[in-house]
Design a protein around this motif. Sequence first.
Motif, PDB file in Angstrom:
ATOM      1  N   SER A  38      -8.962  -3.891   3.358  1.00  0.00           N
ATOM      2  CA  SER A  38      -9.412  -5.106   2.674  1.00  0.00           C
ATOM      3  C   SER A  38     -10.564  -4.638   1.823  1.00  0.00           C
ATOM      4  CB  SER A  38      -9.797  -6.221   3.343  1.00  0.00           C
ATOM      5  OG  SER A  38     -10.148  -7.218   2.712  1.00  0.00           O
ATOM      6  N   GLY A  39     -10.613  -4.956   0.430  1.00  0.00           N
ATOM      7  CA  GLY A  39     -11.938  -4.755  -0.409  1.00  0.00           C
ATOM      8  C   GLY A  39     -12.055  -3.276  -1.056  1.00  0.00           C
ATOM      9  N   CYS A  40     -10.897  -2.546  -0.668  1.00  0.00           N
ATOM     10  CA  CYS A  40     -10.840  -1.227  -1.232  1.00  0.00           C
ATOM     11  C   CYS A  40     -10.315  -0.931  -2.763  1.00  0.00           C
ATOM     12  CB  CYS A  40      -9.776  -0.299  -0.403  1.00  0.00           C
ATOM     13  SG  CYS A  40      -8.037  -0.558  -0.961  1.00  0.00           S
ATOM     14  N   GLY A  41      -9.815  -2.238  -3.450  1.00  0.00           N
ATOM     15  CA  GLY A  41      -9.620  -2.183  -4.829  1.00  0.00           C
ATOM     16  C   GLY A  41      -8.366  -2.226  -5.282  1.00  0.00           C
ATOM     17  N   LYS A  42      -7.145  -2.797  -4.321  1.00  0.00           N
ATOM     18  CA  LYS A  42      -5.826  -2.792  -4.567  1.00  0.00           C
ATOM     19  C   LYS A  42      -5.660  -3.803  -5.529  1.00  0.00           C
ATOM     20  CE  LYS A  42      -4.911  -4.074  -0.540  1.00  0.00           C
ATOM     21  NZ  LYS A  42      -6.178  -4.066   0.240  1.00  0.00           N
ATOM     22  N   THR A  43      -6.001  -5.192  -5.321  1.00  0.00           N
ATOM     23  CA  THR A  43      -5.738  -6.133  -6.306  1.00  0.00           C
ATOM     24  C   THR A  43      -6.331  -5.906  -7.701  1.00  0.00           C
ATOM     25  OG1 THR A  43      -5.579  -7.866  -4.727  1.00  0.00           O
ATOM     26  CG2 THR A  43      -6.018  -8.583  -6.558  1.00  0.00           C
ATOM     27  N   THR A  44      -7.466  -5.275  -7.759  1.00  0.00           N
ATOM     28  CA  THR A  44      -8.368  -4.978  -8.764  1.00  0.00           C
ATOM     29  C   THR A  44      -7.539  -4.050  -9.727  1.00  0.00           C
ATOM     30  OG1 THR A  44     -10.450  -5.276  -7.844  1.00  0.00           O
ATOM     31  CG2 THR A  44     -10.535  -4.329 -10.104  1.00  0.00           C
ATOM     32  N   TYR A 195       3.479  -2.602  -5.392  1.00  0.00           N
ATOM     33  CA  TYR A 195       3.192  -3.265  -4.560  1.00  0.00           C
ATOM     34  C   TYR A 195       2.049  -3.264  -3.565  1.00  0.00           C
ATOM     35  CZ  TYR A 195       5.294  -5.854  -0.274  1.00  0.00           C
ATOM     36  OH  TYR A 195       5.327  -6.624   0.859  1.00  0.00           O
ATOM     37  N   VAL A 196       1.177  -4.132  -3.464  1.00  0.00           N
ATOM     38  CA  VAL A 196      -0.131  -4.109  -2.902  1.00  0.00           C
ATOM     39  C   VAL A 196      -0.137  -4.454  -1.287  1.00  0.00           C
ATOM     40  CG1 VAL A 196      -2.341  -5.187  -2.604  1.00  0.00           C
ATOM     41  CG2 VAL A 196      -1.298  -4.082  -5.012  1.00  0.00           C
ATOM     42  N   THR A 197      -0.197  -3.750  -0.600  1.00  0.00           N
ATOM     43  CA  THR A 197      -0.378  -4.164   0.817  1.00  0.00           C
ATOM     44  C   THR A 197      -1.441  -3.426   1.607  1.00  0.00           C
ATOM     45  OG1 THR A 197       0.718  -4.579   2.993  1.00  0.00           O
ATOM     46  CG2 THR A 197       1.409  -2.501   1.512  1.00  0.00           C
ATOM     47  N   HIS A 198      -1.981  -3.958   2.837  1.00  0.00           N
ATOM     48  CA  HIS A 198      -2.854  -3.231   3.604  1.00  0.00           C
ATOM     49  C   HIS A 198      -2.228  -3.065   5.095  1.00  0.00           C
ATOM     50  CE1 HIS A 198      -3.707  -7.704   4.698  1.00  0.00           C
ATOM     51  NE2 HIS A 198      -3.529  -7.149   5.762  1.00  0.00           N
ATOM     52  N   ASP A 199      -0.852  -3.348   4.828  1.00  0.00           N
ATOM     53  CA  ASP A 199       0.015  -2.986   6.318  1.00  0.00           C
ATOM     54  C   ASP A 199       0.802  -1.776   6.062  1.00  0.00           C
ATOM     55  OD1 ASP A 199       1.930  -3.223   8.035  1.00  0.00           O
ATOM     56  OD2 ASP A 199       2.375  -5.190   7.719  1.00  0.00           O
ATOM     57  N   GLN A 200       0.251  -0.743   6.690  1.00  0.00           N
ATOM     58  CA  GLN A 200       1.116   0.343   6.703  1.00  0.00           C
ATOM     59  C   GLN A 200       2.198   0.504   6.989  1.00  0.00           C
ATOM     60  OE1 GLN A 200       1.296   2.826   9.521  1.00  0.00           O
ATOM     61  NE2 GLN A 200       0.473   1.636  11.315  1.00  0.00           N
ATOM     62  N   VAL A 201       2.857  -0.280   8.139  1.00  0.00           N
ATOM     63  CA  VAL A 201       4.106  -0.237   8.405  1.00  0.00           C
ATOM     64  C   VAL A 201       4.987  -0.794   7.080  1.00  0.00           C
ATOM     65  CG1 VAL A 201       6.026  -1.297   9.937  1.00  0.00           C
ATOM     66  CG2 VAL A 201       3.692  -0.767  10.613  1.00  0.00           C
ATOM     67  N   GLU A 202       4.480  -1.832   6.474  1.00  0.00           N
ATOM     68  CA  GLU A 202       5.364  -2.233   5.172  1.00  0.00           C
ATOM     69  C   GLU A 202       5.245  -1.015   4.327  1.00  0.00           C
ATOM     70  OE1 GLU A 202       4.467  -6.700   4.782  1.00  0.00           O
ATOM     71  OE2 GLU A 202       3.880  -6.068   2.521  1.00  0.00           O
ATOM     72  N   ALA A 203       3.964  -0.243   4.125  1.00  0.00           N
ATOM     73  CA  ALA A 203       4.057   0.875   3.079  1.00  0.00           C
ATOM     74  C   ALA A 203       5.119   1.956   3.429  1.00  0.00           C
ATOM     75  CB  ALA A 203       2.442   1.383   3.037  1.00  0.00           C
ATOM     76  N   ILE A 210       3.529   6.158  -1.637  1.00  0.00           N
ATOM     77  CA  ILE A 210       2.354   5.566  -1.167  1.00  0.00           C
ATOM     78  C   ILE A 210       1.108   5.830  -1.892  1.00  0.00           C
ATOM     79  CG2 ILE A 210       1.108   4.522   0.691  1.00  0.00           C
ATOM     80  CD1 ILE A 210       3.444   5.025   2.626  1.00  0.00           C
ATOM     81  N   ALA A 211       0.412   5.185  -2.273  1.00  0.00           N
ATOM     82  CA  ALA A 211      -1.148   5.371  -2.899  1.00  0.00           C
ATOM     83  C   ALA A 211      -2.076   4.892  -2.083  1.00  0.00           C
ATOM     84  CB  ALA A 211      -1.386   4.864  -4.514  1.00  0.00           C
ATOM     85  N   VAL A 212      -2.864   5.887  -1.127  1.00  0.00           N
ATOM     86  CA  VAL A 212      -3.714   5.373  -0.199  1.00  0.00           C
ATOM     87  C   VAL A 212      -5.141   5.328  -0.966  1.00  0.00           C
ATOM     88  CG1 VAL A 212      -4.678   5.662   1.912  1.00  0.00           C
ATOM     89  CG2 VAL A 212      -2.210   6.482   1.610  1.00  0.00           C
ATOM     90  N   ILE A 213      -5.886   4.121  -0.951  1.00  0.00           N
ATOM     91  CA  ILE A 213      -6.853   3.957  -1.506  1.00  0.00           C
ATOM     92  C   ILE A 213      -8.140   3.424  -0.432  1.00  0.00           C
ATOM     93  CG2 ILE A 213      -8.232   2.407  -3.433  1.00  0.00           C
ATOM     94  CD1 ILE A 213      -5.366   1.955  -4.548  1.00  0.00           C
ATOM     95  N   ASN A 214      -9.340   4.057  -0.671  1.00  0.00           N
ATOM     96  CA  ASN A 214     -10.543   3.678   0.160  1.00  0.00           C
ATOM     97  C   ASN A 214     -11.472   3.500  -0.630  1.00  0.00           C
ATOM     98  OD1 ASN A 214     -11.878   2.905   2.494  1.00  0.00           O
ATOM     99  ND2 ASN A 214     -12.469   5.094   2.653  1.00  0.00           N
ATOM    100  N   GLN A 215     -12.487   2.373  -0.593  1.00  0.00           N
ATOM    101  CA  GLN A 215     -13.393   2.216  -1.384  1.00  0.00           C
ATOM    102  C   GLN A 215     -13.344   2.600  -2.841  1.00  0.00           C
ATOM    103  OE1 GLN A 215     -16.606   4.119   0.946  1.00  0.00           O
ATOM    104  NE2 GLN A 215     -16.899   2.558   2.497  1.00  0.00           N
ATOM    105  N   GLY A 216     -12.235   2.196  -3.409  1.00  0.00           N
ATOM    106  CA  GLY A 216     -12.139   2.434  -4.775  1.00  0.00           C
ATOM    107  C   GLY A 216     -11.713   3.573  -5.243  1.00  0.00           C
ATOM    108  N   VAL A 217     -11.475   4.681  -4.219  1.00  0.00           N
ATOM    109  CA  VAL A 217     -11.137   6.059  -4.563  1.00  0.00           C
ATOM    110  C   VAL A 217      -9.650   6.201  -4.153  1.00  0.00           C
ATOM    111  CG1 VAL A 217     -11.749   8.469  -4.306  1.00  0.00           C
ATOM    112  CG2 VAL A 217     -13.496   6.596  -4.546  1.00  0.00           C
ATOM    113  N   LEU A 218      -8.902   6.749  -4.801  1.00  0.00           N
ATOM    114  CA  LEU A 218      -7.613   7.129  -4.497  1.00  0.00           C
ATOM    115  C   LEU A 218      -7.706   8.476  -3.806  1.00  0.00           C
ATOM    116  CD1 LEU A 218      -4.591   6.736  -4.882  1.00  0.00           C
ATOM    117  CD2 LEU A 218      -4.597   8.127  -6.765  1.00  0.00           C
ATOM    118  N   GLN A 219      -7.045   8.318  -2.179  1.00  0.00           N
ATOM    119  CA  GLN A 219      -7.273   9.590  -1.488  1.00  0.00           C
ATOM    120  C   GLN A 219      -6.215  10.434  -1.580  1.00  0.00           C
ATOM    121  OE1 GLN A 219      -9.877   9.445   0.928  1.00  0.00           O
ATOM    122  NE2 GLN A 219     -10.724   7.646  -0.406  1.00  0.00           N
TER     123      GLN A 219
END
Length: 372
Positions: A38-44, A195-203, A210-219
């Motif tokens: 939550s808050g990592c920047g997916k929706t943005t 497709y945005v999700t915070h659910d890793q099973v869905e991903a 899968i593009a994994v994002i943390n704190q606005g940074v693509l990991q």
Amino acid sequence: MAEVKLINVWKQFGEFTAVKDMNLHVKDGEFMILLGPSGCGKTTTLRMIAGLEEPSRGQVYIGDTLVADPEKGVFVPPKDRDIAMVFQSYALYPHMTVYDNIAFPLKLRKVPKAEIDERVREVAEMLGLTELMKRKPRELSGGQRQRVALGRAIVRKPHVFLMDEPLSNLDAKLRVKMRAELKRLQKQLGVTTIYVTHDQVEAMTMGDRIAVINQGVLQQVGTPDEVYNRPANTFVAGFIGAPPMNFIDATITEDGFADFGEFRLKLLPDQVEVLRDRGLLGKEVIFGIRPEDLYDAMFAQVKIPGENMARAMVEIIENLGNEKIVHLSVGEVTFLGAFRSESRVVEGQEVDVVFDMRKIHIFEKGSGKAVF
Ligand SMILES: Nc1ncnc2c1ncn2[C@@H]1O[C@H](COP(=O)(O)OP(=O)(O)OP(=O)(O)O)[C@@H](O)[C@H]1O
Ligand SMILES: [Mg+2]
């Protein structure tokens, strides 16, 4: 159909940076997942692709068209981007029937009536809504409403679908069903989907990548297999997989062991080779192993005391029926094992634990970057 490209995209909200230097290339027809807490920047990120948000810097392309570039003063509004969005809170028009809800975007675009009818029926057929055409949204189940919202998005035949947690309002069982349906539908239509999700099973279950994002940074960007088996860093390794990967502080000894203080494990020759090349012999690292790669020695093929085995205390057992999640400790070192249900571990007693040394990961201590 179209590819979507983000090039060095930034988004600032005042002082706060929500998206940092994002580079992402979604291929034509691909199902790309944006995954992160939550808050990592997916929706943005999604909103910048949709044109609901302008990037602070960088370029967004849909197909060959530059749709946003603040430096060049380019900004194509959402209605001209040929995209369709489905959100978590999909607002259907309550006074309209299923038919009219799906037809609405075409009516807005003044599509001829006969064509509207044909397309609505086609979409309804695809989504299994044919029998429900005359109902109002309040006469539908959550899953059926979700399908109407999808129908409304796909009826326009857009070049790109953007979906923001569209299944999160559904109960667990329905989510599993809709997950499969959505994936099938996406393949059938061949429309590029983000497709945005915070659910890793869905991903893991839905995404081509899968593009994994943390704190606005693509990991990391990779296939489900890649992010699971070759995570780029401790964040990705810890975020994907449940229960999460075990991380244990270790020192790599000159003679090729991972030393945890309380016990040590012998590394494989090729692993030692890589660590030597990276100058990590004698250094501290983070040792990672997934719970499913630990075994009750009773069920392990290869067990060599002093090499791939440790005697551990069983602290707590979570019996899931098909497997047992076992909380283990060796002195101060704690980790989880996912043992098969036949394991006869007992809380408060010791068990010999075998580590599948093929499956281990080593991460750099400070940066958390994967060595392997
Ligand atoms: N309009 C805004 N003004 C200020 N800050 C914002 C704005 N929109 C988003 N943010 C901040 O930017 C960060 C990223 O938000 P975003 O909505 O993209 O997160 P997210 O990854 O979609 O999270 P979630 O999983 O909770 O939906 C958050 O810290 C959020 O508070
Ligand atoms: Mg969000």
